[in-house]
Design an enzyme around this catalytic site. Structure first.
Site: not given
Length: 606
Positions: A2, A485, A488, A504, A601
């Site tokens: 915020c 990236k 997002e 594996h 952010k």
């Protein structure tokens, strides 16, 4: 997370507050609002959605008052809505509050107020503060706020306005960043100094447990116990133009382009060429103290942690010190063993990441020593650590980290070089790495200039529902970052695995519908990596490669080669195409690139 902006002075507050909100959009939010004192009342507008929705909801003539507060909200208590947007008011509309953080005992306080006849207009915890402040009998707003905060448990950064006492705003901090700004006959409050660029001359950072009464002629700071404190002012540096996109469609693309200059600034003045080493003056460690380090533990969240993983590899390679990176968000929730001969390194772009700050405080509480690697000068983590490395990467506005990730990896290369030269790294090896680091900015610029060559890789990923990223050893953290990236900004599902782990378990997921992005540096592990490519191709999985010149590729659907470089520095170059691919995929899918859904952010709450 915020954003908060507050203003008191002689100018109309609304334009300044709205400008501040636009500069804080990068933090991630779902609603926005503003309250301005005029004519003994608060004029309020708030809307779910972007700042542009709030702008459209404002009256044509605007609010005329010279004192106000504004906010961009990232929902915690209550869904995103007009009613839950900040500012929140008391029943009379006299007190307005904007708040970052979480009031942990809000339910108990709300129950008490409801029993006293208070009706709530929102689902938020913040509204409780407005009602409590309005009911206090103290003669000044700052005294009323201080009395209420004595009842409150939780984290907060907040700003308060009183329409009946419009000569001052009150700010307070406990976990959420708050700065106070001073201009020519005007005062400011913000959660990030970026909101004040071009207006405030200087700023002061509040510490946890402090309140500030902000007036047009200055400010006064108090502790929660009521003791007045003295805060040092620092000049507000930075270029407001850096917060504008210019001719770019998105901040992310602009910041990818800014990486050569950002890396140059990270390197500037940090080479000791005579001794073929790096010199990071901010870490304030003599050679003897460096020799005493027996382990390095790197703490960060998200991309900062991935950069720490790159750093751990570099430190082990060059300095031969055991090094490990882990999420600060996990570190703080266990009972970590803090060793006196371990160097802890905290990484944060914003310098305000709550989980990382809490981890630092845990280390310090147990007697450990912590360095910070931070981009934001004067931020909480920078001040908490006291020593460390500033990246000087410049403002990063897009939610996803690009240039600060690359600059952080560069800073770790410098730290590893300095630690290595104190130990067993030869002068010849040091000179080789100095030359390699010198070359990085131009090599990065060359990769970015070839963006069009990545179109085939990006188109293949854009048409898939799932993708895998594989890397081995030092390239594995870059695979993890590349997958992050893509997730997002494009919202496509992507997973990263160590190439050595493919057989594996993850090999079961390979299919013709799942492209694999394989990192193939030309190093001593190339033969093993090519065997992994063959394993994927045998199962019908398409392979997209990010590699280096001279690597012979068979069965690869599309490839992009970054320049040859010193082997230790290859991860920094392999990272750049993955940023561009994520951007291209997101752009092709029409995503909100600079403000991806659900993301912030700077994460300043738990």
């Amino acid at each position: 997370m915020c954003g908060i902006v507050g203003y008191v002075g002689a100018r109309a507050a609304q334009p300044l507050l709205m400008e501040g909100l636009r500069r804080l959009e990068y933090r991630g939010y779902d609603s926005a609002g503003i309250a301005v004192a005029e004519g003994g009342r608060l004029s309020v507008a708030k809307r779910k959605g972007k700042v542009r929705e709030l702008d459209a909801a404002l009256p044509a003539a605007g609010f005329s008052g010279a004192v106000g507060i504004a906010h961009t909200r990232w929902a915690t208590h209550g869904e995103p809505s007009d009613a839950n947007a900040h500012p929140h008011l008391d029943a009379t509309g006299r007190i307005g509050v904007v708040h970052n953080g979480i009031i942990e005992n809000a339910a108990a306080l709300k129950q008490r107020l409801a029993a006293e006849g208070v009706t709530f207009a929102s689902e938020t915890d913040t509204e409780v503060l407005a009602h409590l402040i309005a009911r206090r009998p103290e003669p000044s707003l700052v005294e009323a706020v201080r009395a209420v905060l004595a009842e409150v448990k939780g984290a907060y950064g907040l700003a308060v306005i009183d329409a009946a006492r419009p000569g001052a705003l009150v700010a307070a901090r406990n976990g959420g960043p708050v700065v106070v700004g001073v201009g020519e006959g005007e005062g400011f409050i913000a959660s990030d100094a970026a909101a004040l660029m071009g207006h405030a001359r200087s700023i002061a950072h509040l510490d946890d447990g402090e309140l500030a009464e902000v007036r047009a002629d200055g400010f006064t700071v108090f502790t929660l116990e009521g003791t007045q404190t003295v805060k040092a002012l620092s000049e507000l540096s930075g270029d407001a133009l850096a917060l504008e996109k210019g001719d770019y469609a998105h901040f992310m693309r602009k910041e990818i382009d800014e990486q050569p200059a950002a890396v140059r600034r990270t390197l500037l003045g940090r080479f000791d060429r005579r001794f073929a080493t790096a010199h990071l003056g901010g870490i304030e460690m003599a050679a003897r103290e460096m020799l005493d380090i027996r382990r390095v533990k790197i703490l960060g969240c998200g991309s900062a942690c991935h950069a720490g993983m790159v750093g751990a590899h570099l430190i082990e390679q060059l300095a031969r010190i055991p090094a490990h990176a882990e999420p600060a968000s996990e570190f703080r929730y266990r009972n970590p063993v803090i060793e006196p001969d371990t160097l802890y390194v905290a990484v944060s772009q914003s310098g305000e990441t709550f989980d990382t700050l809490a981890a630092i405080q845990e280390v310090k509480r147990k007697g450990g020593r912590v360095l910070g690697i931070v981009n934001a000068v004067g931020s909480t983590i920078a001040r908490e650590c006291g020593r460390g490395v500033y990246l000087h990467a410049g403002a990063e506005v897009a939610v996803v980290s690009t240039k600060t990730f690359t600059s952080t990896c560069t800073a770790f290369a410098l730290l590893a070089l300095q630690l290595g030269r104190v130990r067993d790294l030869s002068a010849a090896a040091g000179a080789r790495l100095v030359a390699g680091l010198d070359a990085l900015p131009d090599q990065i610029a060359g990769i970015i200039a070839r963006e069009a060559e990545l179109a085939a890789l990006s188109a293949r990923l854009a048409g898939a529902e799932h993708a895998y990223f594989l890397g081995r050893a030092a390239s594995f953290p870059i695979a993890v970052e590349g997958a992050l990236k893509l997730k997002e900004v494009s919202y496509l599902h992507a997973e990263a695995y160590a190439a050595s782990e493919l057989k594996h378990g993850p090999l079961a997921l390979i299919s013709p519908d799942t492209p694999t992005v394989m990192l193939l540096p030309d190093d001593d592990l190339l033969a093993k990596n090519l065997s992994t490519v063959a394993e994927v191709r045998t199962r019908g999985g398409p392979v997209l490669a990010v590699t280096q010149p001279g690597v012979s590729l068979e069965g690869v659907e599309a490839a992009f080669a970054v320049p040859a470089c010193e082997p230790e520095l290859a991860p920094l170059l392999l990272n750049i195409p993955l940023q561009l691919i994520a951007y291209q995929v997101a752009q092709g899918l029409g995503r909100d690139i600079d403000q991806p859904r659900n993301l912030a952010k700077s994460v300043t709450v738990e």
